[in-house]
Design a protein around this motif. Structure first.
Motif, PDB file in Angstrom:
ATOM      1  N   ASP A 156      30.022  28.625  41.027  1.00 17.73           N
ATOM      2  CA  ASP A 156      29.286  30.051  40.730  1.00 17.73           C
ATOM      3  C   ASP A 156      29.744  31.205  41.214  1.00 17.73           C
ATOM      4  O   ASP A 156      30.075  31.985  40.869  1.00 17.73           O
ATOM      5  N   LYS A 212      35.403  36.332  40.354  1.00 12.56           N
ATOM      6  CA  LYS A 212      36.341  36.346  39.589  1.00 12.56           C
ATOM      7  C   LYS A 212      35.850  37.517  38.421  1.00 12.56           C
ATOM      8  O   LYS A 212      36.677  38.520  37.906  1.00 12.56           O
ATOM      9  N   GLU A 213      34.527  37.522  37.933  1.00 13.97           N
ATOM     10  CA  GLU A 213      34.462  38.472  36.844  1.00 13.97           C
ATOM     11  C   GLU A 213      34.465  39.843  37.386  1.00 13.97           C
ATOM     12  O   GLU A 213      34.685  40.954  36.759  1.00 13.97           O
ATOM     13  N   ARG A 267      33.159  32.092  40.066  1.00 12.59           N
ATOM     14  CA  ARG A 267      33.136  32.851  38.759  1.00 12.59           C
ATOM     15  C   ARG A 267      32.247  34.267  38.731  1.00 12.59           C
ATOM     16  O   ARG A 267      33.055  35.316  38.203  1.00 12.59           O
TER      17      ARG A 267
END
Length: 311
Positions: free
Chosen positions: A198, A204-205, A201
């Motif tokens: 999580d 990275k976003e 992610r």
């Protein structure tokens, strides 16, 4: 009740909780079904000792291919019946009952011998692997185990800079609870694998839409090394210049860590292969893997690291 007695009772309570949750986690690890890697190893060991196979026979073969080879070898071993003497053959009646009985006894004996031999080999290997572990108890292990069972998913993260030497990450969960960490490594005592995924992610976003700088970029560097290793990254190119201080496993999230003399940390997933040099692999195995308790994940990591060193 005096303050000293209260403190003593509190320490006893904490010690009891640690022992209970450590035992519970160890039991859960023991009851886990064998992984494909474990099954593959046992099948290869059986074929080497019972059917005369060499290691090169297994190289590059998939799990299904190994399973087919094992089934064939196992059938050949169990169907084998020693030749009877001439006098024994004469005593066999026309119904063939004696031959059938002899065949059953042979299979039973071979099966028992195989099981005993496999157990001896497994025990010897386990003892050898245990010698490569260093148990370093975690003072917060009971608290961490409990939190892993009740926590909510990570939904956001923030970086706080209070002063030049007071910087920390704030991890925010779905129930609104938060916890602060100085570095990524400190998160691993509290995280499970989903937490790590999580956070990767989320970072990275943000990285795809915003230019990360400073402390944010440091966190992204740890995560990209973990999930997207590249031989061209500086951390792998310069690994020969580092002195390895310690090698540690965080089994709650399946991540192991190399700490170098420069303060640099390399985080890796236990099941993933990274561009480590043979020299670095040798340094890892010549020391000891630090764990807070004995677990099958640690043994698998040691086996995996050994297999890379042999290639």
């Amino acid at each position: 009740m005096s303050v000293e007695e209260q403190a003593r009772l509190l320490m006893e309570f904490i010690a009891a909780r640690k022992k209970f949750f450590a035992a519970k986690r160890a039991e859960e690890q023991r009851n886990k079904p064998p992984t494909k890697a474990e099954q593959r190893k046992k099948m290869c060991t059986y074929m080497k000792h019972m059917a005369g196979y060499k290691d090169k026979k297994f190289k590059g073969k998939s799990f299904d291919a190994i399973k087919q080879m094992f089934d064939k070898a196992y059938k050949q071993v169990n169907d084998f019946v020693p030749m009877d003497t001439e006098s024994s053959r004469k005593k066999v009646d026309s119904s063939g009952k004696k031959a059938e009985s002899s065949k059953k006894r042979t299979r039973a004996v071979l099966g028992e011998e195989s099981v005993k031999k496999q157990k001896v080999e497994d025990d010897a290997e386990k003892a050898e692997l245990k010698a490569c572990l260093e148990i370093v108890p975690n003072d917060d292990s009971a608290v961490n185990i409990e939190s892993l069972a009740t926590k909510y998913p990570i939904v956001d993260w923030k970086t706080h800079i209070l002063a030049e030497d007071i910087i920390y990450y704030q991890i925010i969960r779905a129930d609104g609870s938060t916890k602060n960490y100085k570095i990524f490594s400190a998160m691993l005592d509290d995280f499970d694998r989903q937490d790590v995924l999580d956070l990767y992610r989320l970072v990275k976003e943000r990285f795809e839409t915003t230019s990360l700088e400073g402390y944010d970029r440091l966190l992204w560097g740890d995560l990209i090394t973990l999930f997207e290793p590249s031989e061209e990254d500086e951390i792998w190119k310069t690994q020969q210049d580092y002195t390895l201080i310690s090698w540690k496993l965080y089994d709650s999230c399946g991540v192991h860590l190399l700490l170098m003399n420069t303060g640099c940390s390399i985080h890796m997933l236990v099941e993933k292969k990274y561009p480590l040099t043979q020299e670095m692999l040798s340094r890892m195995l010549s020391g000891r893997l630090e764990v807070d308790h004995e677990c099958e994940m640690a043994f698998e990591l040691l086996r995996f690291t050994r297999s890379q060193l042999k290639k």
